[in-house]
Motif scaffolding. Structure first.
Motif, PDB file in Angstrom:
ATOM      1  N   ILE A 117       0.859  -1.192   0.000  1.00 46.61           N
ATOM      2  CA  ILE A 117       0.000   0.000   0.000  1.00 46.61           C
ATOM      3  C   ILE A 117       0.892   1.237   0.000  1.00 46.61           C
ATOM      4  CG2 ILE A 117      -1.805   1.283   1.222  1.00 46.61           C
ATOM      5  CD1 ILE A 117      -2.694  -1.347   2.475  1.00 46.61           C
ATOM      6  N   ASP A 118       0.990   1.913  -1.140  1.00 48.34           N
ATOM      7  CA  ASP A 118       1.841   3.097  -1.221  1.00 48.34           C
ATOM      8  C   ASP A 118       0.995   4.364  -1.126  1.00 48.34           C
ATOM      9  OD1 ASP A 118       0.567   3.282  -3.670  1.00 48.34           O
ATOM     10  OD2 ASP A 118       2.332   2.691  -4.847  1.00 48.34           O
ATOM     11  N   GLU A 119       1.629   5.529  -1.320  1.00 48.39           N
ATOM     12  CA  GLU A 119       0.939   6.811  -1.190  1.00 48.39           C
ATOM     13  C   GLU A 119      -0.205   6.952  -2.193  1.00 48.39           C
ATOM     14  OE1 GLU A 119       4.906   7.478   0.736  1.00 48.39           O
ATOM     15  OE2 GLU A 119       4.139   6.399  -1.016  1.00 48.39           O
ATOM     16  N   ARG A 120      -0.012   6.428  -3.404  1.00 38.68           N
ATOM     17  CA  ARG A 120      -1.066   6.524  -4.415  1.00 38.68           C
ATOM     18  C   ARG A 120      -2.304   5.737  -3.986  1.00 38.68           C
ATOM     19  NH1 ARG A 120       0.020   4.352 -10.423  1.00 38.68           N
ATOM     20  NH2 ARG A 120       0.008   2.401  -9.248  1.00 38.68           N
ATOM     21  N   GLN A 121      -2.092   4.544  -3.430  1.00 38.07           N
ATOM     22  CA  GLN A 121      -3.227   3.750  -2.976  1.00 38.07           C
ATOM     23  C   GLN A 121      -3.893   4.377  -1.748  1.00 38.07           C
ATOM     24  OE1 GLN A 121      -0.789   0.112  -3.028  1.00 38.07           O
ATOM     25  NE2 GLN A 121      -2.549  -0.885  -3.993  1.00 38.07           N
TER      26      GLN A 121
END
Length: 445
Positions: A117-121
């Motif tokens: 889960i990165d910043e975009r998600q």
């Protein structure tokens, strides 16, 4: 730069008395919301938050705290200093959010990235939640279906809890109700619907950071720069700059036993000179209490000899017995399967054992009421190994987790403090790169 106003040297006992009368006691003229607002640092995890408040105002009820959190919404649980959960004034939350925005944004993201889960998600989860415009608070499980409607991969519960913590940190969600006075499985609401009159922004944090330093010094000062760094999470440059902004308010206090002057606010000068008030009652403070967590220098509250039984290597604090602003012992409570309250009075305060025992009897009565226990056994227990020798989470059991009453059948109980350990520090907080390191404290000029 702090003022060069010449002050008499302050005795450590005077500081301890001062904080016992201010930080550890709620004034009769203060509402519950005022008291929390004036003492930033009440940890938000259950049951710690209620026990910290109850120690300072014995007559407070759980319903009083719930009224402020859920009905009036004048208080809220939110991430703040050290990235941990606190009970804060809703009106003041924009100040804390603005000043700590960078820390709250980055805290825990590395763990989420490893889980995929990165910043975009995270941004997409925020968008889906806001788009849903759900009205009533929902559980984590219900909201997981909103943000992951066709989830093929199952995330671990700890990952999902961290994700929802991040969604609160960025101001999308707010924690609302929970199950019981010890529960930390919260329901969540949209921040913009729960507190529609409060706007959050992380821009232009400088004035907000100065205000945070002012509030820390008003509550915990006089203090060192290292103390301020420990509590706020700001770097040395920021602290120096904030003290510079407070130059008309900040004063240097020489304190007995401290090589360097401490920094406080000018308004505290006369308060420190006031004669001692009526003797305050003995207090039983929970882990992570504002008093044991207020300063990096633990000598403020306890002699060095006894610190290993109160603080672990990561600076987590155990539940303590406090008298006149000094830690004089430790305690722990087991609520299943046998209700037991255990305590120990440190050797220098052995003469106070009888007084502490009677205070413990009264406190046990309160715990029985809170935990619905028909009775609680009261035991005085010897010190065992230090917290560091017993490993992670030992601070929740400062006198040992094993029940020693029946040595032929050693059992392990569950502590109400141990329901969730999200606030537990894994490494020393001052080891973080963005903080002041021990010995690197800048000198006030």
């Amino acid at each position: 730069m702090a003022s060069r106003m010449v002050l008499e040297r302050v005795a450590l006992k005077t500081l301890q008395r001062f904080h016992h009368e201010t930080l550890n006691t709620f004034s009769d003229q203060e509402t519950l919301v005022d008291a929390v607002q004036n003492r930033p640092g009440i940890f938000g995890a259950n049951p710690v938050s209620f026990l910290s408040i109850r120690a300072r105002r014995p007559g407070v009820r759980i319903s009083d705290l719930e009224e402020a959190l859920l009905n009036d919404r004048s208080l809220l649980r939110a991430g703040a200093f050290r990235g941990s959960l606190f009970v804060l004034s809703a009106v003041d939350y924009p100040i804390y959010y603005r000043s700590l925005y960078h820390l709250l944004q980055t805290q825990g993201m590395e763990t989420l990235r490893k889980a995929g889960i990165d910043e975009r998600q995270l941004f997409r989860c925020s968008y889906l939640l806001k788009e849903s415009q759900f009205e009533l608070p929902r559980t984590m499980e219900q909201l997981t279906e909103v943000i992951f409607p066709a989830l093929k991969k199952k995330y671990e519960p700890e990952v999902l809890r961290l994700l929802f913590r991040k969604l609160c940190d960025v101001g999308v969600l707010v924690r609302t109700s929970n199950k019981g006075w010890r529960g930390n499985d919260f329901a969540y609401a949209l921040f913009e619907k729960w507190l529609p009159d409060i706007n959050l922004s992380g821009e232009n944090p400088e004035s907000a950071r100065t205000e945070i330093v002012r509030r820390y010094l008003r509550c915990y000062g006089p203090a060192s720069l290292e103390d301020i760094a420990w509590w706020t999470g700001f770097g040395s440059t920021q602290i120096q700059r904030s003290i510079g902004h407070l130059r008309r308010e900040a004063v240097r206090f020489p304190v007995e036993g401290f090589r360097e002057d401490l920094v406080g606010l000018r308004e505290c000068v006369e308060l420190l000179r006031k004669p001692e008030q009526a003797r305050a009652p003995i207090q039983f403070l929970p882990p992570w209490d504002p008093f044991t967590f207020g300063w990096a220098n633990k000598r403020r509250v306890i002699e060095k000899e006894w610190q290993p039984w109160v603080y672990d290597n990561a600076c987590n604090a155990a539940s303590t017995i406090v008298e006149s602003g000094r830690v004089v012992g430790i305690w722990q409570f087991r609520d299943v399967p046998t209700n037991m309250f255990e305590f120990h009075v440190f050797a220098p305060y052995a003469a106070k054992r009888r007084e502490i025992f009677h205070a413990a009897e009264e406190f046990v009565t309160e715990l029985a009421e809170l935990s619905s226990a028909p009775s609680i056994q009261l035991f005085e227990r010897e010190l065992g190994r230090t917290l560091a020798e017993r490993g992670r989470s030992a601070f929740m059991w400062p006198l040992g987790k094993e029940i020693l009453k029946d040595t032929s059948n050693t059992r392990v109980a569950s502590s109400p403090m141990e329901r969730r350990t999200s606030n537990t520090f894994r490494n020393r907080y001052l080891d973080a790169e963005h903080l002041v390191r021990p010995g690197a404290e800048a000198t006030l000029s």
